[in-house]
Design a protein around this motif. Sequence first.
Motif, mmCIF file in Angstrom:
data_model
loop_
_atom_site.group_PDB
_atom_site.id
_atom_site.type_symbol
_atom_site.label_atom_id
_atom_site.label_comp_id
_atom_site.label_asym_id
_atom_site.label_seq_id
_atom_site.Cartn_x
_atom_site.Cartn_y
_atom_site.Cartn_z
ATOM 1 N N ARG A 242 9.260 6.657 -18.840
ATOM 2 C CA ARG A 242 9.376 7.930 -18.126
ATOM 3 C C ARG A 242 8.191 8.857 -18.337
ATOM 4 N N ARG A 243 7.415 8.660 -19.386
ATOM 5 C CA ARG A 243 6.268 9.541 -19.619
ATOM 6 C C ARG A 243 5.056 9.164 -18.772
ATOM 7 N N LYS A 244 5.125 8.013 -18.151
ATOM 8 C CA LYS A 244 4.020 7.588 -17.301
ATOM 9 C C LYS A 244 4.085 8.262 -15.932
ATOM 10 N N ALA A 245 2.905 8.512 -15.357
ATOM 11 C CA ALA A 245 2.858 8.925 -13.962
ATOM 12 C C ALA A 245 3.394 7.780 -13.103
ATOM 13 N N LEU A 246 3.927 8.131 -11.942
ATOM 14 C CA LEU A 246 4.598 7.120 -11.127
ATOM 15 C C LEU A 246 3.667 6.008 -10.660
ATOM 16 N N ARG A 247 2.392 6.289 -10.513
ATOM 17 C CA ARG A 247 1.478 5.225 -10.098
ATOM 18 C C ARG A 247 1.528 4.060 -11.070
ATOM 19 N N GLY A 248 1.607 4.380 -12.370
ATOM 20 C CA GLY A 248 1.697 3.330 -13.375
ATOM 21 C C GLY A 248 3.113 2.843 -13.597
ATOM 22 N N ALA A 249 4.062 3.774 -13.594
ATOM 23 C CA ALA A 249 5.453 3.407 -13.877
ATOM 24 C C ALA A 249 6.021 2.472 -12.818
ATOM 25 N N LEU A 250 5.581 2.624 -11.581
ATOM 26 C CA LEU A 250 6.118 1.816 -10.475
ATOM 27 C C LEU A 250 5.259 0.595 -10.153
ATOM 28 N N ALA A 251 4.240 0.337 -10.978
ATOM 29 C CA ALA A 251 3.325 -0.771 -10.679
ATOM 30 C C ALA A 251 4.048 -2.110 -10.621
ATOM 31 N N SER A 252 4.902 -2.389 -11.601
ATOM 32 C CA SER A 252 5.600 -3.679 -11.598
ATOM 33 C C SER A 252 6.600 -3.756 -10.456
ATOM 34 N N TRP A 253 7.229 -2.627 -10.129
ATOM 35 C CA TRP A 253 8.194 -2.579 -9.019
ATOM 36 C C TRP A 253 7.520 -2.846 -7.681
ATOM 37 N N ALA A 254 6.320 -2.278 -7.489
ATOM 38 C CA ALA A 254 5.624 -2.415 -6.207
ATOM 39 C C ALA A 254 4.757 -3.662 -6.136
ATOM 40 N N GLY A 255 4.466 -4.262 -7.296
ATOM 41 C CA GLY A 255 3.607 -5.438 -7.323
ATOM 42 C C GLY A 255 2.262 -5.169 -7.949
ATOM 43 N N SER A 256 1.822 -3.905 -7.895
ATOM 44 C CA SER A 256 0.565 -3.498 -8.518
ATOM 45 C C SER A 256 0.506 -1.979 -8.507
ATOM 46 N N ALA A 257 -0.405 -1.422 -9.294
ATOM 47 C CA ALA A 257 -0.573 0.028 -9.314
ATOM 48 C C ALA A 257 -1.065 0.537 -7.961
ATOM 49 N N ASP A 258 -1.948 -0.230 -7.310
ATOM 50 C CA ASP A 258 -2.452 0.180 -5.993
ATOM 51 C C ASP A 258 -1.325 0.204 -4.963
ATOM 52 N N ALA A 259 -0.434 -0.817 -5.023
ATOM 53 C CA ALA A 259 0.695 -0.853 -4.093
ATOM 54 C C ALA A 259 1.651 0.303 -4.358
ATOM 55 N N ALA A 260 1.833 0.647 -5.640
ATOM 56 C CA ALA A 260 2.688 1.782 -5.982
ATOM 57 C C ALA A 260 2.097 3.072 -5.432
ATOM 58 N N GLU A 261 0.792 3.226 -5.570
ATOM 59 C CA GLU A 261 0.134 4.430 -5.049
ATOM 60 C C GLU A 261 0.272 4.489 -3.532
ATOM 61 N N GLN A 262 0.148 3.359 -2.878
ATOM 62 C CA GLN A 262 0.293 3.310 -1.426
ATOM 63 C C GLN A 262 1.685 3.787 -1.002
ATOM 64 N N ALA A 263 2.730 3.310 -1.709
ATOM 65 C CA ALA A 263 4.101 3.720 -1.383
ATOM 66 C C ALA A 263 4.310 5.200 -1.647
ATOM 67 N N LEU A 264 3.755 5.696 -2.749
ATOM 68 C CA LEU A 264 3.922 7.109 -3.101
ATOM 69 C C LEU A 264 3.245 8.010 -2.070
ATOM 70 N N VAL A 265 2.030 7.673 -1.696
ATOM 71 C CA VAL A 265 1.323 8.483 -0.706
ATOM 72 C C VAL A 265 2.063 8.466 0.631
ATOM 73 N N ALA A 266 2.573 7.287 1.016
ATOM 74 C CA ALA A 266 3.326 7.184 2.273
ATOM 75 C C ALA A 266 4.590 8.034 2.237
#
Length: 308
Positions: A242-266
């Motif tokens: 929970r202390r991680k920013a979502l870009r890192g925290a959601l990396a495994s969920w999205a497949g990668s940190a870049d994919a997590a960032e893509q979902a967050l921005v969208a």
Amino acid sequence: MTKKDAAPDVADAALLGAAQVRELAERLDVRPTKQWGQNFVVDANTVRKIVRVAGVGPRDVVVEVGPGLGSLTLALLPVVKHVTAVEVDPRLAGALEETVRSLQPENVDKLRLVAADALTVTKLPGPDPTALVANLPYNISVPVVLSFLQHFPTLERVLVMVQLEVAERLAARPGSKIYGVPSLKAAWYADVELAGRVGRNVFWPAPNVDSGLVSFRRRKPPTTTATREEVFRCIDAAFLQRRKALRGALASWAGSADAAEQALVAAGVDPRTRGEQLDITTFARIAEARPSGAAEAKPRVRRRGHTS
């Protein structure tokens, strides 16, 4: 509410007092166990308060989880249409109808007993329940509430007594230090509020912590093309660290940190945001924006320090 619909006053109902609870437990050779999280309410005013705060009445079919020796059951029966009591302890389940017959014979036909573990219950006999009212065992309180809200969509409201810390977490708002997985998953189903505090001396045996009343008023879940399971997986991933920013925290969920960032921005979320800052509607948008075909990586198992 018309006079016809008004709930009978529970003040004059035959209820269990402290001496009767202990006498009944002794006769049944029941000793409260930590395994089933048993702490029996011995104060009649407390069960009256629970029924009053729950706002149930003559049209309600109430499911009660963990009726124990029957303190809350006896307060509910004069007020509602039916009570379906779910009890895992076979001795308590076997004695509940006898207790009601002894103290409130006029209401015994309004009681249905289900001898089962509440965590396994997905169907109930009789009419569909409209309310869940219970003094829940501390060790299973959150999963029981979430399970019943999931499997019984006719539940319009829930009023449960749980450990105060759990009640506060369930009712927490975004930005709070105690806001997390339980807060968000409960918010998928309902508006949740802390409805009162209960001291330790109303129980036998007295627990080591105070209790709280938490109220749920069902509403529609967020509008989204993501399923409940997809949203919940996103929430779980966000709070695993929970202390991680979502870009890192959601990396495994999205497949990668870049994919997590893509979902967050969208979804209109700053990738530097942490999960505790977002409400359930925002998590639904993030889950909906997860890149299609993304392979969810298996997160590392944390041995210590993670609670849901």
